[in-house]
Design an enzyme around this catalytic site. Structure first.
Site, PDB file in Angstrom:
ATOM      1  N   CYS A   1       0.854  -1.177   0.000  1.00 34.31           N
ATOM      2  CA  CYS A   1       0.000   0.000   0.000  1.00 34.31           C
ATOM      3  C   CYS A   1       0.895   1.232   0.000  1.00 34.31           C
ATOM      4  O   CYS A   1       1.772   1.366   0.845  1.00 34.31           O
ATOM      5  CB  CYS A   1      -0.941   0.012   1.191  1.00 34.31           C
ATOM      6  SG  CYS A   1      -0.408  -0.967   2.609  1.00 34.31           S
TER       7      CYS A   1
ATOM      8  N   GLU B   1      -6.942   9.358   2.458  1.00 36.91           N
ATOM      9  CA  GLU B   1      -6.665   8.857   1.118  1.00 36.91           C
ATOM     10  C   GLU B   1      -7.922   8.442   0.365  1.00 36.91           C
ATOM     11  O   GLU B   1      -8.912   8.017   0.968  1.00 36.91           O
ATOM     12  CB  GLU B   1      -5.755   7.623   1.197  1.00 36.91           C
ATOM     13  CG  GLU B   1      -4.425   7.876   1.871  1.00 36.91           C
ATOM     14  CD  GLU B   1      -3.540   6.644   1.922  1.00 36.91           C
ATOM     15  OE1 GLU B   1      -2.309   6.817   1.884  1.00 36.91           O
ATOM     16  OE2 GLU B   1      -4.074   5.514   2.022  1.00 36.91           O
TER      17      GLU B   1
END
Length: 248
Positions: free
Chosen positions: A90, A166
């Protein structure tokens, strides 16, 4: 000609170097690009920006031929969420890279997202030593996007000045690859089936998990994993329109 486009990103440096040097793609709540800022500024939770700066990210879920998911434990030197377990990889697509990592509205609308996929190839090599030719961009399946915000209170306390805010592009792939973790990024790796993952995520295990992974594991992952081939080979679980706004 090779189908693998090598990234021009500079993989050498400390976590602090990357924070100052790498420029995240800033977006609004609809995922439209509005600018850029370095990773340091993007991840600071301050009175002037209590939720940091909303930016694009990606999360890779890589399964092997046995259908097991590759997990990683983030290194203790990571500035946000150190030492937690999470999905395979990630990170962030960045501004100013070649191949271009800033996906256009058209690339999102048709589901191709070559920018997010290029960023995934780049970081899989950097964090886990996975050669790009073993997992090229075209092998990723883009499923959907997740909008979440999480302060890193476990590391920095109730008034944490670091966190993540995000819009996360979810990418799935299946391949048997060579894994050579970068100790500056990754503390441990483990392949698990769904039952093993659920045991690891039991609070009694004492293990800590990234906020984005907890959200995905709760709301999406079991149904994707239940028939992995169908998920990868059809569009049954593809939702390129919705930006799912969820909390931990």
């Amino acid at each position: 000609m090779s189908s693998v486009n090598m990234s021009t990103w500079n993989a050498h440096g400390t976590q602090q170097d990357f924070m100052q040097r790498d420029n995240c793609i800033l977006v609004d709540g609809s995922d439209s690009i509005i600018g850029s800022a370095n990773k340091y500024d993007s991840h600071r939770f301050l009175p002037s920006q209590p939720q940091g700066l909303l930016h694009r990210a990606f999360s890779v879920f890589l399964f092997n031929s046995d259908g097991k998911l590759l997990l990683q434990q983030r290194a203790q030197d990571k500035i946000t969420f150190p030492g937690v377990w999470t999905n395979t990889c990630c990170s962030h697509p960045l501004c100013g890279q070649q191949p271009d990592e800033a996906d256009s509205d058209a690339a999102i609308a048709d589901g191709s997202v070559p920018g997010a996929k290029a960023a995934a190839v780049r970081k899989l090599q950097h964090e886990l030593g996975i050669p790009p030719e073993q997992l090229p961009a075209h092998q990723f399946k883009f499923l959907t996007r997740l909008h979440y915000c999480a302060a890193d209170r476990d590391t920095y306390g109730a008034d944490a000045s670091w966190g993540e805010h995000e819009i996360d592009y979810i990418l799935l792939a299946q391949a048997d690859v060579t894994v050579q973790p970068n100790a500056e990024e990754v503390a441990a790796v483990k392949h698990v089936d769904l039952q093993e993952l659920q045991q690891m995520m039991d609070p009694k295990s004492g293990l800590k998990w990234s906020p984005w992974f907890r959200i995905i594991a709760k709301h999406f992952l079991p149904k994707w994993w239940q028939d992995l081939q169908r998920t990868l080979e059809t569009d049954e679980h593809v939702d390129i329109v919705t930006v799912h706004k969820l909390s931990c």
